[in-house]
Design a protein around this motif. Sequence first.
Motif, mmCIF file in Angstrom:
data_model
loop_
_atom_site.group_PDB
_atom_site.id
_atom_site.type_symbol
_atom_site.label_atom_id
_atom_site.label_comp_id
_atom_site.label_asym_id
_atom_site.label_seq_id
_atom_site.Cartn_x
_atom_site.Cartn_y
_atom_site.Cartn_z
ATOM 1 N N GLY A 1 0.819 -1.212 0.000
ATOM 2 C CA GLY A 1 0.000 0.000 0.000
ATOM 3 C C GLY A 1 0.852 1.261 0.000
ATOM 4 N N GLU A 2 2.014 1.195 0.633
ATOM 5 C CA GLU A 2 2.908 2.352 0.684
ATOM 6 C C GLU A 2 3.348 2.771 -0.720
ATOM 7 O OE1 GLU A 2 6.296 1.125 2.967
ATOM 8 O OE2 GLU A 2 5.129 0.763 4.782
ATOM 9 N N CYS B 1 1.620 2.658 -3.541
ATOM 10 C CA CYS B 1 0.564 3.112 -4.437
ATOM 11 C C CYS B 1 0.842 4.550 -4.895
ATOM 12 C CB CYS B 1 -0.778 3.010 -3.714
ATOM 13 S SG CYS B 1 -2.169 3.419 -4.732
ATOM 14 N N GLY B 2 1.002 4.723 -6.199
ATOM 15 C CA GLY B 2 1.291 6.050 -6.736
ATOM 16 C C GLY B 2 2.769 6.273 -6.993
ATOM 17 N N HIS B 3 3.594 5.313 -6.639
ATOM 18 C CA HIS B 3 5.033 5.512 -6.774
ATOM 19 C C HIS B 3 5.723 4.430 -7.607
ATOM 20 C CE1 HIS B 3 4.793 8.700 -3.694
ATOM 21 N NE2 HIS B 3 3.911 7.902 -3.118
ATOM 22 N N GLY B 4 4.949 3.650 -8.333
ATOM 23 C CA GLY B 4 5.510 2.536 -9.098
ATOM 24 C C GLY B 4 6.173 2.980 -10.390
ATOM 25 N N THR C 1 1.838 -1.028 -13.608
ATOM 26 C CA THR C 1 2.353 -1.809 -12.478
ATOM 27 C C THR C 1 1.804 -1.290 -11.151
ATOM 28 O OG1 THR C 1 4.352 -0.514 -12.792
ATOM 29 C CG2 THR C 1 4.513 -2.830 -13.299
ATOM 30 N N ASP C 2 1.560 0.005 -11.108
ATOM 31 C CA ASP C 2 0.961 0.591 -9.914
ATOM 32 C C ASP C 2 -0.403 -0.039 -9.635
ATOM 33 O OD1 ASP C 2 1.415 2.439 -7.939
ATOM 34 O OD2 ASP C 2 1.825 4.035 -9.355
ATOM 35 N N ILE C 3 -1.181 -0.132 -10.696
ATOM 36 C CA ILE C 3 -2.527 -0.683 -10.558
ATOM 37 C C ILE C 3 -2.454 -2.151 -10.132
ATOM 38 C CG2 ILE C 3 -4.618 -1.270 -11.868
ATOM 39 C CD1 ILE C 3 -4.097 1.310 -13.503
ATOM 40 N N ALA C 4 -1.507 -2.878 -10.707
ATOM 41 C CA ALA C 4 -1.353 -4.296 -10.369
ATOM 42 C C ALA C 4 -0.944 -4.462 -8.912
ATOM 43 C CB ALA C 4 -0.320 -4.939 -11.289
ATOM 44 N N THR D 1 -1.441 -2.480 -6.451
ATOM 45 C CA THR D 1 -2.557 -2.143 -5.574
ATOM 46 C C THR D 1 -3.556 -3.291 -5.510
ATOM 47 O OG1 THR D 1 -2.262 0.106 -6.323
ATOM 48 C CG2 THR D 1 -4.220 -0.350 -5.042
ATOM 49 N N SER E 1 -2.258 -5.753 -3.097
ATOM 50 C CA SER E 1 -2.438 -5.220 -1.751
ATOM 51 C C SER E 1 -3.897 -5.379 -1.300
ATOM 52 C CB SER E 1 -2.030 -3.743 -1.730
ATOM 53 O OG SER E 1 -2.224 -3.201 -0.461
#
Lengths: 318, 250, 94
Positions: free
Chosen positions: B24-25, B27-30, B35-38, B40, B43
Amino acid sequence: MSEKEVKNLEEIFEARIARDEKIEPKDWMPEKYRKTHIRQISQHAHSEIVGMLPEGNWISRAPSLRRKAALLAKVQDEAGHGLYLYSACETLGISRNELYEQLHSGKAKYSSIFNYPTVTWADMGAIGWLVDGAAIINQVPLCNTSYGPYARAMVRVCKEESFHQRQGFEIMLKLCNGSSEQKEMAQDALNRWWWPSLMMLGPTDAESVHTEQSMKWKLKRKTNDELRQQFIDQTVPQADILGLTIPDPNLKWNEETGSYDFGEIDWDEFWQVVKGHGPCNKKRMKDRVGAWERGAWVRDAAMAYAEKTEKKKLKEAI
Amino acid sequence: MNEDLYNYILGIADNSLILGQRLGELCGHGPSLETDIAGTNISLDLIGQTRSYFQYAAKLAGDDRTEDDIAFLRLEKQYTNVLLVEQPNTHFGYVMARQYLFDVFHLLFLKELQGSKDETLAAIAKKGIKEVSYHKRFSGDWIKRLGDGTEESHAKIQEAIDDLWTYTDELFDSTAADAVMTAQGIGVDVSKLKDTYYKEVSDLLEEATLATPESKYFTRGGKKGTHSEHMGYLLSDLQYMQRTYPNMNW
Amino acid sequence: MSKNWPLWEVFVRSKNGLEHRHFGSLHAADAEMALENARDVYTRRNEGVSIWVVESKDITASNPADNGELFEPAQDKVYRHPTFYDLPDEVKHM
């Protein structure tokens, strides 16, 4: 093409839009239409992904598992919406990387509201309730905009967005029905997010440069001031339900207009933030650019691997 | 209350909770939106599993405690997740290595747990298997891409595998609650999963042109509540609201 | 190096019995990743039971400038439609 021919094409084009026909990617379109759309759609996409940051800031600290899951899902939706919009934008002949470049270099704008800090949990409520509330007002009319890919992306976005505002309002409601500390937290969040939310709907009509053309192309169906009034009229009764006070001493119901009169918006603050000097502009950009740069080796590796695998496959086929 | 069952459930759930928290940490930094969506999604699956376990545990406890009391209001020593899942998001290589090294275990574990005599646990496991199969596929694919990608990515993912390897053996430690639950046909004898685990992992590493670490020095402690230095910070975030504003509804 | 991940078009079958429909696009380095990303991006809310991905560059599209010759000739072929044929009212279903 001669000037006359272009003019003729433009007339046919405008007539199609006036008849509510959709424009699709390979159709002829005036250069200005293309550019305006790239600007608006990408600005919208950038807002989604920069908008992930202030809320992402609270994922690890959400106060319950239910809230944590809902917030994660919401921020993930924003990534999805950014993705739909970038894809729509790419149909206009510009790559996502070019669009990122514009964002990272500061050339492209995104919604200024995300340059405000999220300092308490109540900010998650206020953002969902107010910021998403204002966004929905802006977005629903875009489901009928003239450019097909944008309209389709917006249909998807609006469908998914419907839980976001409810999620925010529910957070606020819980706080307002809770302890005095919680209620104070909610009021404080409203105090900080109210004015930026009003600003979010854009400069006043007198100051707005793009409105007329945008109306013709159905990029806009109502003016900024109309949208703002609609937002205020729909939000004030919701604040009453929460038992919160809108931080505007001049807010008053006007029998005659059937709307709320409201106080002066501090446009100096608005322009300061737009120009890059809000409380978090630098941090937001640093986070975005940082994530992109830190990810470069990962993206390169995936491409290198894909090419190797492709070659191997070809070799086996021979 | 059946203390052993209660503790057993918490031991399983804490792994999902802490790994879900770590992801979760990010999220938004991938490295890319996709890949961010994946990440999350993974998570969210883990948090969902955590809730099912904790809701069951809260019911077993039979008092007025809730899933959130269990998730947020224990002392560090009372969390019994393995050390592996609390390791930080040093870079994307660490994230994927941590994920894969856990996913392989997690799937083997859930496949056994679905045969548990405890119907609730069996049902949670059954649902989890579908989710975790996908997690493993996702993280395994990335290990291959990074391992057989560029020189830089190869070095980075190898570094992550080497660093995290020391936490793998703990996955197969049996706790007191484990032993009792296994004897009753409720729990899983994790020690039996070890050979399959290392075989599967080293096969994939080989495919990814990576070396399987040979070190026989392992670090353990999480399952007994002795965590790494990272855990305190993770809990400061996780527990922040509940500790600062006790006894409130959110 | 830094080559960009190519663009893929995503087609999703919402449920068995329906055709795959174009859902949108995304970026991925390879087909496997495109499938996985499509699953995560376009079926988060249970929207699908089957996914196709195809690299956007592999799609050949007709040119709107040719729309006249491609599609207009079909407009006056009314005899392809059942309503073109006159039947007595007594024949109810045909």
